[in-house]
Design a protein around this motif. Structure first.
Motif, PDB file in Angstrom:
ATOM      1  N   LYS A 198      48.040  36.732  27.545  1.00 44.22           N
ATOM      2  CA  LYS A 198      47.758  35.689  28.452  1.00 44.22           C
ATOM      3  C   LYS A 198      47.711  36.035  30.178  1.00 44.22           C
ATOM      4  O   LYS A 198      47.131  35.200  30.781  1.00 44.22           O
ATOM      5  N   ASP A 199      49.067  36.515  29.993  1.00 41.57           N
ATOM      6  CA  ASP A 199      49.177  37.162  31.718  1.00 41.57           C
ATOM      7  C   ASP A 199      48.303  38.093  32.220  1.00 41.57           C
ATOM      8  O   ASP A 199      47.404  38.018  32.807  1.00 41.57           O
ATOM      9  N   ALA A 200      47.343  38.672  31.121  1.00 40.28           N
ATOM     10  CA  ALA A 200      46.596  39.509  31.632  1.00 40.28           C
ATOM     11  C   ALA A 200      44.864  38.975  31.761  1.00 40.28           C
ATOM     12  O   ALA A 200      43.914  38.893  32.811  1.00 40.28           O
ATOM     13  N   MET A 201      45.014  37.226  30.481  1.00 37.58           N
ATOM     14  CA  MET A 201      43.508  36.770  31.753  1.00 37.58           C
ATOM     15  C   MET A 201      43.813  36.156  32.654  1.00 37.58           C
ATOM     16  O   MET A 201      43.222  35.571  33.435  1.00 37.58           O
ATOM     17  N   ASP A 202      44.973  35.571  32.446  1.00 43.77           N
ATOM     18  CA  ASP A 202      45.473  34.733  34.232  1.00 43.77           C
ATOM     19  C   ASP A 202      45.371  35.100  35.471  1.00 43.77           C
ATOM     20  O   ASP A 202      44.416  34.909  36.448  1.00 43.77           O
ATOM     21  N   GLU A 203      45.408  36.831  35.636  1.00 39.65           N
ATOM     22  CA  GLU A 203      45.498  37.310  36.498  1.00 39.65           C
ATOM     23  C   GLU A 203      43.932  37.979  36.496  1.00 39.65           C
ATOM     24  O   GLU A 203      43.405  38.254  37.299  1.00 39.65           O
ATOM     25  N   GLY A 204      42.926  37.879  35.831  1.00 37.74           N
ATOM     26  CA  GLY A 204      41.655  38.175  35.562  1.00 37.74           C
ATOM     27  C   GLY A 204      40.718  37.605  36.241  1.00 37.74           C
ATOM     28  O   GLY A 204      39.895  37.212  36.530  1.00 37.74           O
ATOM     29  N   ARG A 206      41.528  34.920  37.711  1.00 37.15           N
ATOM     30  CA  ARG A 206      42.313  34.590  39.159  1.00 37.15           C
ATOM     31  C   ARG A 206      41.383  35.184  40.048  1.00 37.15           C
ATOM     32  O   ARG A 206      41.219  35.319  40.788  1.00 37.15           O
ATOM     33  N   ALA A 207      41.557  36.857  40.323  1.00 42.12           N
ATOM     34  CA  ALA A 207      41.038  37.461  40.802  1.00 42.12           C
ATOM     35  C   ALA A 207      38.816  37.106  40.619  1.00 42.12           C
ATOM     36  O   ALA A 207      38.377  37.371  41.653  1.00 42.12           O
ATOM     37  N   VAL A 208      38.734  36.614  39.493  1.00 40.41           N
ATOM     38  CA  VAL A 208      36.960  36.033  39.247  1.00 40.41           C
ATOM     39  C   VAL A 208      37.023  35.336  40.205  1.00 40.41           C
ATOM     40  O   VAL A 208      36.254  34.557  41.200  1.00 40.41           O
ATOM     41  N   ALA A 209      38.128  34.040  40.570  1.00 43.59           N
ATOM     42  CA  ALA A 209      37.823  32.619  40.749  1.00 43.59           C
ATOM     43  C   ALA A 209      38.037  33.394  43.105  1.00 43.59           C
ATOM     44  O   ALA A 209      37.713  32.477  43.354  1.00 43.59           O
ATOM     45  N   GLU A 210      38.883  33.926  42.793  1.00 41.46           N
ATOM     46  CA  GLU A 210      38.921  34.559  44.280  1.00 41.46           C
ATOM     47  C   GLU A 210      37.779  35.140  44.852  1.00 41.46           C
ATOM     48  O   GLU A 210      37.327  34.576  46.071  1.00 41.46           O
TER      49      GLU A 210
END
Length: 273
Positions: A198-204, A206-210
């Motif tokens: 989940k942490d990896a998904m949240d970070e990934g 977030r990067a796409v969204a940014e």
């Protein structure tokens, strides 16, 4: 920021155009209550109208994304009176209200990215099929579960899922109600990527969204609008629609800024929408 019973809106970085919308009934596995169907379109509308929001990430608090519609909500709309005609009309009206709540994801001009962990069942699948991009973790699992509750999925899965994964795969999943994994969801094309945690998904995510949030908001909202509209149009009609759309949008300052920033090898800076 307004408080909700079933949702939570979080802006993790005050300088970021990415806002997180969390399903927030973790003790009940984020089951969809009657309140949810009132609050969800309201929250999406507020984010849509907020000029500081460019992208919305939808996820679930706790260990699961969504366990489907709360059975209490289901029983409350199907309780019969002596007049079967009026009961049927009331049920239909409530179903239409529930449908509109899910369709609010598509009505929102800003892109909505689903980040799924744990269970995504029934109404949860309805919601993510209305989202613009979908990601999940390895431990995520999905089920078009309605057939096992003796009902026909009615909030959008049967209408939206075929255009995402194909008619045949949708038919098999909807008729069996079987559980399928995150990796199978990726193979089917339901999600774009599977993350290990989940942490990896949240970070990934977030990067796409940014990354999306840094682009021209007129181009992003236009791309979403044209793609959604084109589902219901012939090729010629779709081309005509995008030509009409761009004839009104290409004259914006965003085009000038995109070209000049490219030539000057710098990050573009676009006005908020």
């Amino acid at each position: 920021m307004e408080k909700y019973k079933t949702l939570e809106i979080v802006q993790q970085n005050p300088n970021s155009p990415v806002f997180n919308l969390h399903l927030n009934r973790p003790s009940l596995l984020n089951a969809l209550s009657l309140d949810f169907f009132t609050e969800f379109p309201k929250a999406l509308s507020s984010l849509d109208q907020n000029p500081n929001v460019a992208v919305i990430v939808l996820s679930g608090n706790g260990h699961h994304f969504c366990s489907g519609i709360d059975l209490k909500a289901l029983s409350s709309i199907t309780s019969e009176s002596s007049d079967h005609g009026r009961t049927a009309e009331r049920v239909r009206r409530e179903i239409k209200r529930f449908q509109e709540a899910v369709t609010a994801v598509e009505r929102c001009r800003k892109p909505v990215i689903a980040a799924v962990h744990g269970a995504c069942i029934g109404g949860g699948v309805d919601i993510i099929t209305a989202c613009d991009i979908r990601y999940c973790t390895e431990r995520a699992f999905f089920s078009v579960k309605e057939v096992d509750l003796a009902i026909t999925a009615d909030l959008g899965t049967l209408q939206r899922l075929p255009s995402i994964i194909g008619h045949g795969s949708t038919m098999e999943l909807a008729l069996t109600g079987r559980r399928f994994s995150g990796s199978e969801a990726k193979e089917l094309g339901l999600v774009s990527k599977v993350f290990s945690t989940k942490d990896a998904m949240d970070e990934g995510v977030r990067a796409v969204a940014e990354e999306i949030g840094a682009k021209s908001p007129l181009a992003v909202t236009g791309t979403k609008a044209v793609l959604l509209r084109s589902r219901d149009l012939t090729l010629d009609q779709g081309l005509d629609y995008v030509a009409t759309w761009n004839s009104g949008m290409l004259l914006s300052d965003d085009l000038v800024e995109a070209i000049s920033s490219y030539s000057q090898k710098r990050r573009p800076s676009f006005s908020k929408l």
